[in-house]
Design an enzyme around this catalytic site. Structure first.
Site, mmCIF file in Angstrom:
data_model
loop_
_atom_site.group_PDB
_atom_site.id
_atom_site.type_symbol
_atom_site.label_atom_id
_atom_site.label_comp_id
_atom_site.label_asym_id
_atom_site.label_seq_id
_atom_site.Cartn_x
_atom_site.Cartn_y
_atom_site.Cartn_z
ATOM 1 N N CYS A 17 -0.644 4.179 2.557
ATOM 2 C CA CYS A 17 -0.658 4.409 3.912
ATOM 3 C C CYS A 17 -0.116 2.740 4.278
ATOM 4 C CB CYS A 17 -1.849 4.574 4.358
ATOM 5 S SG CYS A 17 -3.232 4.039 3.510
ATOM 6 N N SER A 18 -1.032 2.032 4.947
ATOM 7 C CA SER A 18 -0.791 0.619 5.205
ATOM 8 C C SER A 18 -1.863 -0.241 5.199
ATOM 9 C CB SER A 18 -0.150 0.704 6.702
ATOM 10 O OG SER A 18 -1.345 1.473 7.513
ATOM 11 N N CYS A 19 -2.717 -0.044 4.107
ATOM 12 C CA CYS A 19 -3.926 -0.986 3.999
ATOM 13 C C CYS A 19 -3.423 -2.448 3.939
ATOM 14 C CB CYS A 19 -4.643 -0.735 2.761
ATOM 15 S SG CYS A 19 -5.249 1.076 2.725
ATOM 16 N N CYS A 38 0.786 -1.186 0.009
ATOM 17 C CA CYS A 38 -0.187 -0.021 0.100
ATOM 18 C C CYS A 38 1.087 1.264 0.052
ATOM 19 C CB CYS A 38 -0.817 0.018 1.269
ATOM 20 S SG CYS A 38 -1.966 1.589 1.276
#
Lengths: 235, 102
Positions: free
Chosen positions: A135-137, A132
């Site tokens: 962000c940090s999906c 991702c």
């Protein structure tokens, strides 16, 4: 969780303390760390007030909150490993997992909520890898909390433009004729990689197969354990 | 909501400045790829991020790019690809050059 449904994390490393430790000529002080806590953020005060109010009104109990936190913490890659193992063992389940993932996850009592799962399959010709960049999906419902490196700027920026170099650092070297397919999990979907099934595992039970499925193999930064490797590890 | 693009269509990501929250990373802007899946309408993240409803939704697509089209100096294999989710208002038919700066 934010209203966008994205898994934004706020446990970033704090780099303020980072500096070279070659104390050659210039002495320096380490940053001062106060013993007393900082005054609480407004959002923290708001959260506490709201939580206390909801408990007082009997909407839920403190134990309910504790239970919800524990169940969130308990989610981990073992869930994903069971799903992949069934996909390896059962061709019909595999097809359903790829074509109708929400239905396939119900067999394990998993509801992805607002985020749809997108399942991608590694084959002899294609290696999938997930990132991702924004962000940090991450598919937390089936893999739990993402590893720290998944959220790092280095991984997020490098894997889209030099995925093969990143894979080598993870111990995976792929021939040029294999297509490396990067998936940027930048919006509404979450991704699960079905890694290639290791040779020599014909007739294995789902439970035994699941021991070969690593977290990294489901992100695509790794491959599944070899049958021998797992056998020696468990004996 | 009608999808403007279909699987197999070549699309160019519009290369425009955008202040505020959005989910179209810079590295795909101005690049041409192929629609591989019409995911369906999704709430607009550019509105959701600021506490609005996100309605009307935006059609979301999965678009595949050749890595060599994204990065001039790409060092991997010629077949390597990247797939990403893009909302319709960031896409133009690949023969439209209005949004192209690169």
């Amino acid at each position: 969780m934010s209203t966008t449904g994205h898994d934004h994390d706020h446990d970033h490393d704090h780099d303020g303390h980072e500096h070279a430790h070659d104390h050659g000529s210039v002495p320096h002080r380490h940053p001062f760390q106060p013993d007393d806590p900082e005054p609480p953020l407004e959002s923290r005060v708001l959260e506490e007030a709201l939580r206390t109010l909801l408990i007082d009104k009997g909407v839920f109990s403190a134990a309910d909150i504790q239970h919800a936190m524990e169940s969130m913490d308990a989610r981990g890659e073992s869930q994903g490993a069971k799903i992949v193992a069934r996909a390896w063992a059962d061709a019909d389940y595999r097809r359903q997992l790829v074509e109708r993932p929400a239905l396939a996850l119900k067999a394990f009592g998993i509801d992805m909520g607002v985020n749809e799962l997108c399942v991608v399959e590694n084959t002899p010709d294609v290696h999938n890898i997930v990132v991702c960049t924004l962000c940090s999906c991450y598919p937390r419902m089936i893999l739990g909390v993402p590893p720290a490196w998944y959220k790092s700027r280095e991984y997020r920026s490098r894997v889209v433009n030099e995925p093969r170099a990143v894979l080598v650092e993870f111990g995976v070297t792929l021939p040029e004729e294999v297509e490396v397919r990067v998936h940027d999990s930048n919006a509404d979907l979450r991704y699960l990689v079905i890694p290639g099934r290791p040779p020599g595992t014909e007739g294995w039970s789902e439970e035994a197969l699941a021991t070969l499925v690593t977290r990294d193999s489901m992100i695509g930064t790794g491959v599944a354990r070899e049958a021998l490797e797992a056998g020696s590890a468990s004996s | 909501m009608e999808a403007r693009y279909a699987v197999g269509d070549r699309v160019r990501v519009i290369d425009r400045l955008h202040s505020g929250h959005m989910r179209t990373p810079r590295y795909v802007r101005g690049k041409v790829g192929e629609v591989i899946r019409v995911v369906g309408p999704m709430l607009n993240p550019e509105q959701l991020a600021y506490g609005y409803s996100g309605v009307p939704g935006r059609m979301l697509y999965r678009v595949r790019f050749r890595q060599r089209d994204l990065w001039a100096a790409y060092a991997g294999g010629p077949r390597d690809t990247l797939e990403i989710e893009l909302y319709e208002h960031w896409l133009a038919p690949s023969d439209e050059t209005a949004g192209r700066t690169a």
